[in-house]
Design a protein around this motif. Structure first.
Motif, PDB file in Angstrom:
ATOM      1  N   GLN A 224       0.837  -1.209   0.000  1.00  0.00           N
ATOM      2  CA  GLN A 224       0.000   0.000   0.000  1.00  0.00           C
ATOM      3  C   GLN A 224       0.868   1.254   0.000  1.00  0.00           C
ATOM      4  OE1 GLN A 224      -2.571  -0.756   3.484  1.00  0.00           O
ATOM      5  NE2 GLN A 224      -4.310  -0.380   2.129  1.00  0.00           N
ATOM      6  N   TYR A 225       1.901   1.240   0.835  1.00  0.00           N
ATOM      7  CA  TYR A 225       2.790   2.393   0.950  1.00  0.00           C
ATOM      8  C   TYR A 225       3.499   2.673  -0.381  1.00  0.00           C
ATOM      9  CZ  TYR A 225       6.675   5.338   2.416  1.00  0.00           C
ATOM     10  OH  TYR A 225       7.585   6.363   2.514  1.00  0.00           O
ATOM     11  N   VAL A 226       4.009   1.619  -1.016  1.00  0.00           N
ATOM     12  CA  VAL A 226       4.701   1.798  -2.292  1.00  0.00           C
ATOM     13  C   VAL A 226       3.739   2.335  -3.345  1.00  0.00           C
ATOM     14  CG1 VAL A 226       5.947   0.629  -4.156  1.00  0.00           C
ATOM     15  CG2 VAL A 226       6.403   0.011  -1.780  1.00  0.00           C
ATOM     16  N   SER A 227       2.520   1.834  -3.338  1.00  0.00           N
ATOM     17  CA  SER A 227       1.506   2.303  -4.282  1.00  0.00           C
ATOM     18  C   SER A 227       1.246   3.797  -4.116  1.00  0.00           C
ATOM     19  CB  SER A 227       0.207   1.517  -4.087  1.00  0.00           C
ATOM     20  OG  SER A 227      -0.818   2.031  -4.896  1.00  0.00           O
ATOM     21  N   GLU A 228       1.162   4.238  -2.866  1.00  0.00           N
ATOM     22  CA  GLU A 228       0.927   5.664  -2.597  1.00  0.00           C
ATOM     23  C   GLU A 228       2.170   6.499  -2.899  1.00  0.00           C
ATOM     24  OE1 GLU A 228      -0.275   5.661   1.447  1.00  0.00           O
ATOM     25  OE2 GLU A 228      -2.154   4.584   1.059  1.00  0.00           O
ATOM     26  N   VAL A 236      -4.470  -0.386 -12.678  1.00  0.00           N
ATOM     27  CA  VAL A 236      -5.523  -1.382 -12.449  1.00  0.00           C
ATOM     28  C   VAL A 236      -4.937  -2.710 -11.984  1.00  0.00           C
ATOM     29  CG1 VAL A 236      -7.376  -2.701 -13.529  1.00  0.00           C
ATOM     30  CG2 VAL A 236      -7.050  -0.296 -14.130  1.00  0.00           C
ATOM     31  N   LYS A 237      -3.857  -3.146 -12.639  1.00  0.00           N
ATOM     32  CA  LYS A 237      -3.253  -4.434 -12.272  1.00  0.00           C
ATOM     33  C   LYS A 237      -2.745  -4.411 -10.832  1.00  0.00           C
ATOM     34  CE  LYS A 237       0.144  -7.867 -13.728  1.00  0.00           C
ATOM     35  NZ  LYS A 237       1.199  -8.226 -14.722  1.00  0.00           N
ATOM     36  N   LEU A 238      -2.085  -3.338 -10.456  1.00  0.00           N
ATOM     37  CA  LEU A 238      -1.561  -3.235  -9.099  1.00  0.00           C
ATOM     38  C   LEU A 238      -2.693  -3.221  -8.075  1.00  0.00           C
ATOM     39  CD1 LEU A 238       0.741  -2.906  -7.104  1.00  0.00           C
ATOM     40  CD2 LEU A 238       0.647  -0.446  -7.476  1.00  0.00           C
ATOM     41  N   GLN A 239      -3.770  -2.532  -8.371  1.00  0.00           N
ATOM     42  CA  GLN A 239      -4.885  -2.472  -7.431  1.00  0.00           C
ATOM     43  C   GLN A 239      -5.534  -3.841  -7.247  1.00  0.00           C
ATOM     44  OE1 GLN A 239      -5.306   0.217  -5.513  1.00  0.00           O
ATOM     45  NE2 GLN A 239      -3.508   0.919  -6.668  1.00  0.00           N
ATOM     46  N   LEU A 243      -5.749  -5.964  -3.750  1.00  0.00           N
ATOM     47  CA  LEU A 243      -6.961  -6.638  -3.279  1.00  0.00           C
ATOM     48  C   LEU A 243      -6.657  -8.093  -2.934  1.00  0.00           C
ATOM     49  CD1 LEU A 243      -9.990  -6.546  -2.751  1.00  0.00           C
ATOM     50  CD2 LEU A 243     -10.360  -7.111  -5.166  1.00  0.00           C
ATOM     51  N   ALA A 244      -5.811  -8.733  -3.750  1.00  0.00           N
ATOM     52  CA  ALA A 244      -5.420 -10.118  -3.469  1.00  0.00           C
ATOM     53  C   ALA A 244      -4.653 -10.202  -2.153  1.00  0.00           C
ATOM     54  CB  ALA A 244      -4.563 -10.666  -4.617  1.00  0.00           C
ATOM     55  N   CYS A 245      -3.769  -9.227  -1.898  1.00  0.00           N
ATOM     56  CA  CYS A 245      -3.032  -9.178  -0.626  1.00  0.00           C
ATOM     57  C   CYS A 245      -3.995  -9.032   0.548  1.00  0.00           C
ATOM     58  CB  CYS A 245      -2.038  -8.022  -0.631  1.00  0.00           C
ATOM     59  SG  CYS A 245      -0.586  -8.262  -1.643  1.00  0.00           S
ATOM     60  N   GLU A 246      -4.992  -8.191   0.364  1.00  0.00           N
ATOM     61  CA  GLU A 246      -5.983  -7.977   1.425  1.00  0.00           C
ATOM     62  C   GLU A 246      -6.754  -9.264   1.718  1.00  0.00           C
ATOM     63  OE1 GLU A 246      -9.600  -4.872   2.564  1.00  0.00           O
ATOM     64  OE2 GLU A 246      -8.917  -5.040   0.487  1.00  0.00           O
ATOM     65  N   GLU A 291       4.157 -11.220  -9.116  1.00  0.00           N
ATOM     66  CA  GLU A 291       3.662 -10.148  -9.980  1.00  0.00           C
ATOM     67  C   GLU A 291       3.985  -8.777  -9.393  1.00  0.00           C
ATOM     68  OE1 GLU A 291      -0.131 -10.462 -12.053  1.00  0.00           O
ATOM     69  OE2 GLU A 291      -0.402 -12.444 -11.155  1.00  0.00           O
ATOM     70  N   LEU A 292       3.849  -8.645  -8.078  1.00  0.00           N
ATOM     71  CA  LEU A 292       4.203  -7.381  -7.424  1.00  0.00           C
ATOM     72  C   LEU A 292       5.689  -7.086  -7.580  1.00  0.00           C
ATOM     73  CD1 LEU A 292       2.076  -7.648  -4.165  1.00  0.00           C
ATOM     74  CD2 LEU A 292       1.852  -5.870  -5.907  1.00  0.00           C
ATOM     75  N   TYR A 293       6.495  -8.125  -7.439  1.00  0.00           N
ATOM     76  CA  TYR A 293       7.943  -7.952  -7.579  1.00  0.00           C
ATOM     77  C   TYR A 293       8.286  -7.433  -8.979  1.00  0.00           C
ATOM     78  CZ  TYR A 293      12.927  -8.971  -7.655  1.00  0.00           C
ATOM     79  OH  TYR A 293      14.283  -8.860  -7.779  1.00  0.00           O
TER      80      TYR A 293
END
Length: 310
Positions: A224-228, A236-239, A243-246, A291-293
């Motif tokens: 979340q922090y990196v996204s902000e 869209v892909k990151l969001q 959601l998957a992390c959540e 995918e995040l990496y």
């Protein structure tokens, strides 16, 4: 099979930042714990110790021997008007949070905890008073994406981080023991442990499942922090990955709560539910983190931040 799960580094790395005193059981019991704690708080120290949490969680009835629950707690402040300490730990709703404990109740819970844990491993060292060293009080610790990615890579690929670090701290040797398991490889052992609990009459170690939940929350909050930080709210892909992390966090919270229910009921069917949830999230977590990496690596290179993989 003995299990012990911890975040890499533990107390080893932070220790160099603190002035700290190890307080032994006898030293604490020879003094009135309330004024002793107040003295340390007044000098800018935090106190890490143990109390009988059952007296905090169930103050309205008499407790049997099996209901006493000795757990660690952090004391970080006090209020003389309300005659209470400010602490971080499990409250009366079993939530890990900040709350206040009246001085008298703290004393009762502390003495009960000291009595019921006198034969345990923490029998000699029973508290630590610590405060940030003067030279570190104004130190800034900026976020480095490449460091996060390095740690994420090691977690995904089950790499032993101690091989690229070293320490003179004797406690650090625990990270180098033969038979240690690292990163995502731990899930094989977690599932074996749940099978063992199902087949044998053993007490479940709740700490393992609480640590797993904390780890998932730590990753989620960092993503979340990196996204902000890099203004990726429109990606869209990151969001979707967020959601998957959540969702992974929610499942490990369920696992944590099932562990608590099992401790209270000894219902072995709960272990099967825990195992199913773990199995369902192993592949999901691996795919999500890979995918995040990849996304964050491309950001790092675009920002000219070098990533070092050892």
């Amino acid at each position: 099979m003995e299990t012990w799960l911890d975040f890499y580094g533990g107390w080893t790395e932070p220790r160099k930042l603190f002035d700290y005193n190890v307080l032994h059981r006898d030293q604490l019991l020879e003094n009135d714990i309330v004024p002793l704690t107040q003295q340390y708080i007044n000098k800018g120290f935090y106190i890490y110790t143990y109390i009988d949490k059952s007296l905090i969680l169930k103050t309205s009835k008499e407790l049997s021997m099996s209901e006493h629950f000795v757990h660690d707690i952090l004391i970080y402040g006090q209020n003389y008007k309300t005659k209470s300490f400010s602490v971080i730990g499990f409250d009366d709703r079993y939530s890990f949070t900040a709350f206040d404990i009246p001085f008298d109740l703290f004393k009762t819970a502390f003495l009960s905890g000291a009595d019921f844990s006198k034969d345990s491993a923490n029998g000699v060292s029973y508290a630590t008073a610590f405060r940030i060293k003067e030279e570190f009080k104004n130190t800034q610790y900026p976020f480095h994406l490449q460091t996060f990615l390095h740690n994420l890579y090691e977690y995904i690929h089950s790499i032993n981080s101690s091989k690229s670090n070293d320490s003179n701290d004797p406690d650090y040797d625990m990270y180098k023991l033969p038979g240690n398991v690292y990163g995502m490889s731990i899930y094989t052992n977690v599932l074996e442990y749940l099978d063992q609990l199902s087949n044998e009459n053993l007490n479940l170690d709740y700490r393992l499942f609480h640590t797993l939940y904390e780890h998932k929350m730590s990753i989620y909050e960092r993503v979340q922090y990196v996204s902000e930080l890099y203004k990726l709210s429109e990606d869209v892909k990151l969001q979707k990955l967020l959601l998957a992390c959540e969702e992974i966090c929610k499942d490990f919270k369920k696992i944590r709560m099932l562990a608590i229910k099992h401790i209270m009921s000894s219902d072995k069917s709960l272990l099967n539910r825990m195992k199913s949830l773990v199995e369902a999230n192993v592949k999901k977590e691996e795919e999500t983190l890979k995918e995040l990496y990849a996304i964050f690596t491309s950001i790092s290179y675009s920002k000219n931040e070098q990533i070092h993989i050892q």
